[in-house]
Scaffold this motif. Sequence first.
Motif, PDB file in Angstrom:
ATOM      1  N   UNK A  41       0.851  -1.196   0.000  1.00 22.49           N
ATOM      2  CA  UNK A  41       0.000   0.000   0.000  1.00 22.49           C
ATOM      3  C   UNK A  41       0.881   1.238   0.000  1.00 22.49           C
ATOM      4  N   UNK A  42       0.345   2.296  -0.563  1.00 22.35           N
ATOM      5  CA  UNK A  42       1.027   3.588  -0.495  1.00 22.35           C
ATOM      6  C   UNK A  42       0.778   4.156   0.895  1.00 22.35           C
ATOM      7  N   UNK A  43       1.827   4.603   1.576  1.00 23.95           N
ATOM      8  CA  UNK A  43       1.612   5.216   2.890  1.00 23.95           C
ATOM      9  C   UNK A  43       1.806   6.726   2.813  1.00 23.95           C
ATOM     10  N   UNK A  44       1.480   7.397   3.916  1.00 24.66           N
ATOM     11  CA  UNK A  44       1.538   8.864   3.932  1.00 24.66           C
ATOM     12  C   UNK A  44       2.949   9.371   3.652  1.00 24.66           C
ATOM     13  N   UNK A  45       3.946   8.696   4.241  1.00 24.19           N
ATOM     14  CA  UNK A  45       5.326   9.178   4.067  1.00 24.19           C
ATOM     15  C   UNK A  45       5.717   9.160   2.589  1.00 24.19           C
ATOM     16  N   UNK A  46       5.414   8.058   1.908  1.00 23.36           N
ATOM     17  CA  UNK A  46       5.771   7.961   0.490  1.00 23.36           C
ATOM     18  C   UNK A  46       4.960   8.948  -0.354  1.00 23.36           C
ATOM     19  N   UNK A  47       3.679   9.090  -0.025  1.00 23.47           N
ATOM     20  CA  UNK A  47       2.837  10.020  -0.791  1.00 23.47           C
ATOM     21  C   UNK A  47       3.328  11.449  -0.638  1.00 23.47           C
ATOM     22  N   UNK A  48       3.700  11.822   0.587  1.00 21.70           N
ATOM     23  CA  UNK A  48       4.198  13.181   0.815  1.00 21.70           C
ATOM     24  C   UNK A  48       5.504  13.398   0.066  1.00 21.70           C
ATOM     25  N   UNK A  49       6.348  12.375   0.084  1.00 19.18           N
ATOM     26  CA  UNK A  49       7.627  12.461  -0.631  1.00 19.18           C
ATOM     27  C   UNK A  49       7.401  12.665  -2.134  1.00 19.18           C
ATOM     28  N   UNK A  50       6.456  11.922  -2.706  1.00 21.52           N
ATOM     29  CA  UNK A  50       6.212  12.026  -4.147  1.00 21.52           C
ATOM     30  C   UNK A  50       5.609  13.392  -4.500  1.00 21.52           C
ATOM     31  N   UNK A  51       4.614  13.815  -3.720  1.00 16.81           N
ATOM     32  CA  UNK A  51       3.979  15.101  -4.026  1.00 16.81           C
ATOM     33  C   UNK A  51       4.979  16.244  -3.884  1.00 16.81           C
ATOM     34  N   UNK A  52       5.796  16.205  -2.818  1.00 21.41           N
ATOM     35  CA  UNK A  52       6.813  17.248  -2.618  1.00 21.41           C
ATOM     36  C   UNK A  52       7.819  17.255  -3.754  1.00 21.41           C
ATOM     37  N   UNK A  53       8.254  16.069  -4.158  1.00 22.29           N
ATOM     38  CA  UNK A  53       9.258  15.978  -5.225  1.00 22.29           C
ATOM     39  C   UNK A  53       8.716  16.522  -6.537  1.00 22.29           C
ATOM     40  N   UNK A  54       7.438  16.313  -6.791  1.00 21.89           N
ATOM     41  CA  UNK A  54       6.861  16.791  -8.049  1.00 21.89           C
ATOM     42  C   UNK A  54       6.826  18.318  -8.082  1.00 21.89           C
ATOM     43  N   UNK A  55       6.426  18.923  -6.959  1.00 20.68           N
ATOM     44  CA  UNK A  55       6.384  20.388  -6.916  1.00 20.68           C
ATOM     45  C   UNK A  55       7.797  20.967  -6.975  1.00 20.68           C
ATOM     46  N   UNK A  56       8.746  20.292  -6.320  1.00 17.67           N
ATOM     47  CA  UNK A  56      10.134  20.750  -6.356  1.00 17.67           C
ATOM     48  C   UNK A  56      10.699  20.639  -7.776  1.00 17.67           C
ATOM     49  N   UNK A  57      10.323  19.576  -8.478  1.00 25.11           N
ATOM     50  CA  UNK A  57      10.783  19.422  -9.866  1.00 25.11           C
ATOM     51  C   UNK A  57      10.322  20.595 -10.720  1.00 25.11           C
ATOM     52  N   UNK A  58       9.069  21.019 -10.532  1.00 23.09           N
ATOM     53  CA  UNK A  58       8.556  22.166 -11.297  1.00 23.09           C
ATOM     54  C   UNK A  58       9.389  23.409 -11.022  1.00 23.09           C
ATOM     55  N   UNK A  59       9.731  23.604  -9.753  1.00 26.84           N
ATOM     56  CA  UNK A  59      10.550  24.770  -9.403  1.00 26.84           C
ATOM     57  C   UNK A  59      11.926  24.679 -10.048  1.00 26.84           C
ATOM     58  N   UNK A  60      12.555  23.499  -9.989  1.00 25.61           N
ATOM     59  CA  UNK A  60      13.917  23.352 -10.507  1.00 25.61           C
ATOM     60  C   UNK A  60      13.963  23.477 -12.026  1.00 25.61           C
ATOM     61  N   UNK A  61      12.856  23.083 -12.679  1.00 19.29           N
ATOM     62  CA  UNK A  61      12.807  23.170 -14.138  1.00 19.29           C
ATOM     63  C   UNK A  61      12.343  24.543 -14.615  1.00 19.29           C
ATOM     64  N   UNK A  62      12.049  25.442 -13.663  1.00 20.89           N
ATOM     65  CA  UNK A  62      11.606  26.776 -14.055  1.00 20.89           C
ATOM     66  C   UNK A  62      10.193  26.806 -14.607  1.00 20.89           C
ATOM     67  N   UNK A  63       9.391  25.813 -14.268  1.00 21.00           N
ATOM     68  CA  UNK A  63       7.996  25.787 -14.729  1.00 21.00           C
ATOM     69  C   UNK A  63       7.126  26.634 -13.808  1.00 21.00           C
TER      70      UNK A  63
END
Lengths: 148, 148, 148, 148
Positions: free
Chosen positions: A3-25
């Motif tokens: 199952x997906x747990x909260x820790x992994x879900x938070x990590x994925x959601x945070x990483x996606x938003x951080x990726x947008x910032x790093x790519x200048x999106x």
Amino acid sequence: MQRLDLATATQIASAAIRAARELGLKPMAAAVLDAAGHPLAVLRDENASFLRPQIATGKARGCLGMGFGGRELARRAQAMPAFFDAINSLTGGEVIPVAGGVLIRNAAGELLGAIGLSGDTSDNDERCALLAIGAAGLVADSGDPQPA
Amino acid sequence: MQRLDLATATQIASAAIRAARELGLKPMAAAVLDAAGHPLAVLRDENASFLRPQIATGKARGCLGMGFGGRELARRAQAMPAFFDAINSLTGGEVIPVAGGVLIRNAAGELLGAIGLSGDTSDNDERCALLAIGAAGLVADSGDPQPA
Amino acid sequence: MQRLDLATATQIASAAIRAARELGLKPMAAAVLDAAGHPLAVLRDENASFLRPQIATGKARGCLGMGFGGRELARRAQAMPAFFDAINSLTGGEVIPVAGGVLIRNAAGELLGAIGLSGDTSDNDERCALLAIGAAGLVADSGDPQPA
Amino acid sequence: MQRLDLATATQIASAAIRAARELGLKPMAAAVLDAAGHPLAVLRDENASFLRPQIATGKARGCLGMGFGGRELARRAQAMPAFFDAINSLTGGEVIPVAGGVLIRNAAGELLGAIGLSGDTSDNDERCALLAIGAAGLVADSGDPQPA
């Protein structure tokens, strides 16, 4: 079954938003739902516009509710507009059939949940989703004929 | 960061409706929202039809919720009808993707809020919005490639 | 028959919010509707919380929809809770049966519209409504047995 | 004026859910909204039931929409049931008037946002909210006469 747990879900959601910032999106919101379609982590960049969390959730929930990644949903919405109009009314718009909604699977192909991204173009939204899922060691299913 | 206050919002909404009268356009409603999408001043000419305040609010709220002026929303709605159909259902119709919704910025480009106008053609609605924002010494962002 | 126009409605709504400031009350929203229940001027102090415009509108619309000032609606809601529960569901909550909704009449007793105020206690909300209606030379009908 | 950012919101929501685990309480969801009522971080313990994120969001949104902490909303809902029934219908249930919704302020008393917790009793929900806000160096306003 895994199952997906909260820790992994938070990590994925945070990483996606951080990726947008790093790519200048543009600033984004990310929604990670479990396989039942219920939210584990919905995050919004403080500079993202305020409808983005709802749209991100709708992209992810549509993928889980229909069983396909966002690209396949988009193809079907184009081919069957009356069907998707009915789905819209039926579900109050919670199926958003565009790229940027991505199913999350484990290495065995089991469905763990989905992520939706919203803020930039659909292609850029999806790009951040794929990066974040990969960084968590999981497998993205974007609905592309050649699986990402 | 600068905020839009009630006095400025009332001034802008009043000026937009007055512009419509002076130009001989149909009677209008104007909605000025803060940057978070909450109403500061919603005014309706007593001769405007009764759905106009809701439509004006939806034009302004859509711009803020998605982060674009109404002309860009209109272009996207034409390019991605299934996406905007879903947004319609998701938000109860509060994103109205046509000209006449205009973001309000200060000289530094900071987002202060938005105005929506409804009553005449979309082009005429927008014209009154641009006049009212300019008269307040603020900067209009209508979603036009060449910013107004 | 006399009608409420935008200029008068804006004057009344502005005066009500200004009264709250001058009396040191909490920041408010004011909604002035015409006799048909349609908004002419909905204003929110930039420091009032964001549900206040909806609540102010509901107070005014309830008065017009039922034909009584807010105090009479409050008495009836207490005496007939099941009836008002049904009204709530029927109207989506647009009848808010508390003080602070006040009918606006002319000297001849003709109904011109209503105002709703929200932000402080119901009694203080109503106080600002009465001041603003009086300042416009019109007659307030708050639903009090001894008409205000 | 200071704004709540995504990093701080995620930290507060995570700390609140972790507090529930450490105290042996039921699994929780936490919603941290900005001062305008828009979500920054909505997290759900993978063992919390699926309505919890919506309830947590409603607790926080109600506090911001009305301008009071959850305890004050609860007192008012008990004193004015017809008013809160109407608010329920008007807002689609997004004002949840119980403890567990807490305004977040800085040391200067400025409003930065709110958190809502849901999963255990209202008192325990609020306890986790207060711990998480304090751990972030911010000030909780629960609506208690003696401010927490």
